[in-house]
Design a protein around this motif. Structure first.
Motif, PDB file in Angstrom:
ATOM      1  N   ASP A 121       0.818  -1.205   0.000  1.00 29.35           N
ATOM      2  CA  ASP A 121       0.000   0.000   0.000  1.00 29.35           C
ATOM      3  C   ASP A 121       0.860   1.267   0.000  1.00 29.35           C
ATOM      4  O   ASP A 121       0.324   2.375   0.085  1.00 29.35           O
ATOM      5  N   ASP A 122       2.164   1.103  -0.095  1.00 28.09           N
ATOM      6  CA  ASP A 122       3.087   2.228  -0.226  1.00 28.09           C
ATOM      7  C   ASP A 122       3.581   2.301  -1.668  1.00 28.09           C
ATOM      8  O   ASP A 122       3.217   1.475  -2.510  1.00 28.09           O
ATOM      9  N   TYR A 123       4.438   3.278  -1.962  1.00 26.80           N
ATOM     10  CA  TYR A 123       5.063   3.295  -3.280  1.00 26.80           C
ATOM     11  C   TYR A 123       6.416   3.991  -3.206  1.00 26.80           C
ATOM     12  O   TYR A 123       6.710   4.712  -2.239  1.00 26.80           O
ATOM     13  N   LEU A 124       7.243   3.738  -4.222  1.00 27.57           N
ATOM     14  CA  LEU A 124       8.567   4.333  -4.290  1.00 27.57           C
ATOM     15  C   LEU A 124       8.502   5.677  -5.006  1.00 27.57           C
ATOM     16  O   LEU A 124       7.772   5.849  -5.976  1.00 27.57           O
ATOM     17  N   MET A 125       9.323   6.607  -4.537  1.00 22.62           N
ATOM     18  CA  MET A 125       9.411   7.917  -5.177  1.00 22.62           C
ATOM     19  C   MET A 125      10.261   7.814  -6.445  1.00 22.62           C
ATOM     20  O   MET A 125      11.188   6.997  -6.521  1.00 22.62           O
ATOM     21  N   PRO A 126       9.961   8.627  -7.457  1.00 28.13           N
ATOM     22  CA  PRO A 126      10.761   8.601  -8.693  1.00 28.13           C
ATOM     23  C   PRO A 126      12.239   8.845  -8.398  1.00 28.13           C
ATOM     24  O   PRO A 126      12.597   9.701  -7.593  1.00 28.13           O
ATOM     25  N   GLY A 127      13.083   8.067  -9.044  1.00 29.76           N
ATOM     26  CA  GLY A 127      14.523   8.219  -8.897  1.00 29.76           C
ATOM     27  C   GLY A 127      15.135   7.408  -7.768  1.00 29.76           C
ATOM     28  O   GLY A 127      16.369   7.383  -7.631  1.00 29.76           O
ATOM     29  N   ALA A 128      14.318   6.745  -6.974  1.00 30.70           N
ATOM     30  CA  ALA A 128      14.851   6.012  -5.826  1.00 30.70           C
ATOM     31  C   ALA A 128      15.760   4.862  -6.245  1.00 30.70           C
ATOM     32  O   ALA A 128      16.877   4.701  -5.732  1.00 30.70           O
ATOM     33  N   ILE A 129      15.301   4.049  -7.189  1.00 30.04           N
ATOM     34  CA  ILE A 129      16.099   2.892  -7.601  1.00 30.04           C
ATOM     35  C   ILE A 129      17.361   3.317  -8.357  1.00 30.04           C
ATOM     36  O   ILE A 129      18.447   2.785  -8.086  1.00 30.04           O
ATOM     37  N   PRO A 130      17.278   4.274  -9.304  1.00 32.55           N
ATOM     38  CA  PRO A 130      18.527   4.721  -9.943  1.00 32.55           C
ATOM     39  C   PRO A 130      19.547   5.269  -8.947  1.00 32.55           C
ATOM     40  O   PRO A 130      20.751   5.009  -9.089  1.00 32.55           O
ATOM     41  N   ARG A 131      19.096   6.014  -7.954  1.00 30.09           N
ATOM     42  CA  ARG A 131      20.034   6.541  -6.963  1.00 30.09           C
ATOM     43  C   ARG A 131      20.606   5.400  -6.124  1.00 30.09           C
ATOM     44  O   ARG A 131      21.810   5.400  -5.796  1.00 30.09           O
ATOM     45  N   LEU A 132      19.776   4.429  -5.768  1.00 26.51           N
ATOM     46  CA  LEU A 132      20.276   3.266  -5.035  1.00 26.51           C
ATOM     47  C   LEU A 132      21.352   2.560  -5.852  1.00 26.51           C
ATOM     48  O   LEU A 132      22.386   2.142  -5.303  1.00 26.51           O
ATOM     49  N   ARG A 133      21.133   2.432  -7.137  1.00 29.47           N
ATOM     50  CA  ARG A 133      22.134   1.746  -7.963  1.00 29.47           C
ATOM     51  C   ARG A 133      23.445   2.524  -7.986  1.00 29.47           C
ATOM     52  O   ARG A 133      24.528   1.927  -7.968  1.00 29.47           O
ATOM     53  N   GLN A 134      23.379   3.845  -8.009  1.00 32.00           N
ATOM     54  CA  GLN A 134      24.607   4.645  -7.947  1.00 32.00           C
ATOM     55  C   GLN A 134      25.374   4.362  -6.650  1.00 32.00           C
ATOM     56  O   GLN A 134      26.597   4.207  -6.657  1.00 32.00           O
ATOM     57  N   VAL A 135      24.639   4.308  -5.547  1.00 29.13           N
ATOM     58  CA  VAL A 135      25.273   4.041  -4.254  1.00 29.13           C
ATOM     59  C   VAL A 135      25.899   2.650  -4.245  1.00 29.13           C
ATOM     60  O   VAL A 135      27.042   2.460  -3.804  1.00 29.13           O
ATOM     61  N   VAL A 136      25.160   1.673  -4.750  1.00 32.27           N
ATOM     62  CA  VAL A 136      25.644   0.286  -4.762  1.00 32.27           C
ATOM     63  C   VAL A 136      26.876   0.160  -5.651  1.00 32.27           C
ATOM     64  O   VAL A 136      27.869  -0.482  -5.273  1.00 32.27           O
ATOM     65  N   ARG A 137      26.824   0.759  -6.832  1.00 35.37           N
ATOM     66  CA  ARG A 137      27.964   0.668  -7.747  1.00 35.37           C
ATOM     67  C   ARG A 137      29.186   1.388  -7.209  1.00 35.37           C
ATOM     68  O   ARG A 137      30.323   0.944  -7.363  1.00 35.37           O
ATOM     69  N   GLY A 138      28.960   2.517  -6.543  1.00 36.23           N
ATOM     70  CA  GLY A 138      30.079   3.327  -6.096  1.00 36.23           C
ATOM     71  C   GLY A 138      30.690   2.893  -4.775  1.00 36.23           C
ATOM     72  O   GLY A 138      31.886   3.098  -4.549  1.00 36.23           O
TER      73      GLY A 138
END
Length: 368
Positions: A121-138
């Protein structure tokens, strides 16, 4: 975390969908969505994920015996996205296991390097997953923390003034790798936001042992501190990644003694788990204060449910508090006074006196 005997294996949609496609590379992220009677919200939740997910993301939904047609909607959504770049899978429990059971099922079935629980019943904000991927990759941290906002049908001025448009989940260093367990645990306890959907962890941190306690309320509080202890590196991203929907009938809105008991014991065994972890005095105080808040919250909940007969329950909650706190009651009381937290000290004393009325002092205990 132990629980009841395992229930029958869940069925999958499409048939065989629980198994990895032949030759498919493991995804970098598994988004795990538990489903139970959320037909009105599920599509919005899934769309918020798929709108920003890349081909290295998988989405796994598990329906926990819904009665409102959510199970059929899961099948429909999986079929609709069968040809898309993101793998979407559905699982179905044969017996209702609650939120903890649904999350445990998805942990076992997930293939991603990282796992992110997102309530349906929640949702993710736009850009959340791309930013997470930047953190994970970096930086490849073992655990990533994010912020959230409270999603209400009507956002009033009082909600804005309370900071509900941006709730922090961590009080500590931002946008850097944290390896100091004291910094991590203190920041978590001071923020007091233990929910799992703002914590994205490597699946290996969960391992095969750490699981949600089936059949108990406050399951996030009973797992997040343990997850943090197991993570050797943490990243806090002070951005709103999750829209958390406030709905009627929340746990705190419908108090009963069982919920109070589960809250009082939510930190059980944490002292043993942290025995080999060096934590400074400020961290131990933050932990003790959090445990005291649980004790007071549980006592209030029991008082609302049993206004004329809660003393016995409160006495038991005091025992649970003393077992969960890393510092003795007297030390916590003195720490409150040193900080000028006199109202908090008085509030704790009030509920401790309620526990004493049941005879705690006669068993050798003494009030602070």
């Amino acid at each position: 975390m132990s629980g009841p005997l395992p229930s029958p294996s869940p069925s999958a949609w499409p048939p065989g969908g629980a198994a990895a496609p032949a030759g498919a590379a493991a995804p970098w992220l598994s988004v795990l969505i538990p489903v139970h009677n959320v037909k009105d919200y599920l599509r919005e939740c899934l769309d918020s994920v798929l709108a920003q997910a890349d081909a290295g993301v998988e989405v796994l939904m598990v329906d926990d015996c819904s009665t409102d047609g959510s199970d059929d909607l899961v099948r429909t959504l999986v079929t609709e996205h069968a040809a898309g770049p993101v793998t979407v899978r559905g699982l179905f429990h044969a017996q209702n296991q609650g939120l903890s059971g649904a999350r445990n099922t998805m942990l076992q079935a997930a293939r991603g390097d990282y796992v992110w629980f997102v309530d349906s019943d929640d949702y993710l904000m736009p850009g959340a997953i791309p930013r997470l991927r930047q953190v994970v990759r970096g930086h490849a941290p073992a655990l990533v923390l994010c912020d959230f906002f409270m999603l209400r049908e009507r956002m009033k001025l009082k909600h804005r003034l309370r900071g509900e448009l941006h709730r922090r989940t961590f009080f500590g260093p931002e946008r850097q790798v944290i390896r100091d367990p004291s910094l991590l645990m203190r920041g978590l306890f001071e923020a007091g936001q233990m929910h799992s959907w703002s914590k994205i962890a490597r699946r290996s941190v969960w391992g095969e042992q750490l699981r949600f306690p089936v059949g108990r309320y406050f399951e996030d509080m009973a797992t997040t501190p343990f997850l943090a202890l197991l993570a050797d590196s943490v990243w806090y991203e002070p951005e709103v990644w999750v829209a958390y929907r406030q709905r009627a009938g929340s746990i705190l809105a419908t108090p009963n003694v069982t919920k109070a008991e589960h809250l009082a014991h939510a930190l059980a065994n944490l002292r043993d788990a942290a025995a080999g972890t060096p934590l400074d005095d400020e961290t131990r105080f933050a932990w003790a204060h959090f445990a005291a808040r649980n004790f007071i919250g549980a006592s209030r909940m029991a008082d609302k449910a049993l206004p004329d007969g809660c003393a016995e329950a409160v006495a038991k909650f005091r025992d649970a508090f003393e077992e969960a706190s890393p510092i003795p009651l007297r030390d916590l009381d003195l720490a409150y006074k040193r900080r000028g937290w006199f109202v908090r000290a008085m509030r704790l004393r009030h509920w401790l006196r309620r526990a004493d009325c049941e005879g705690s002092t006669s068993s050798g205990r003494s009030a602070i």
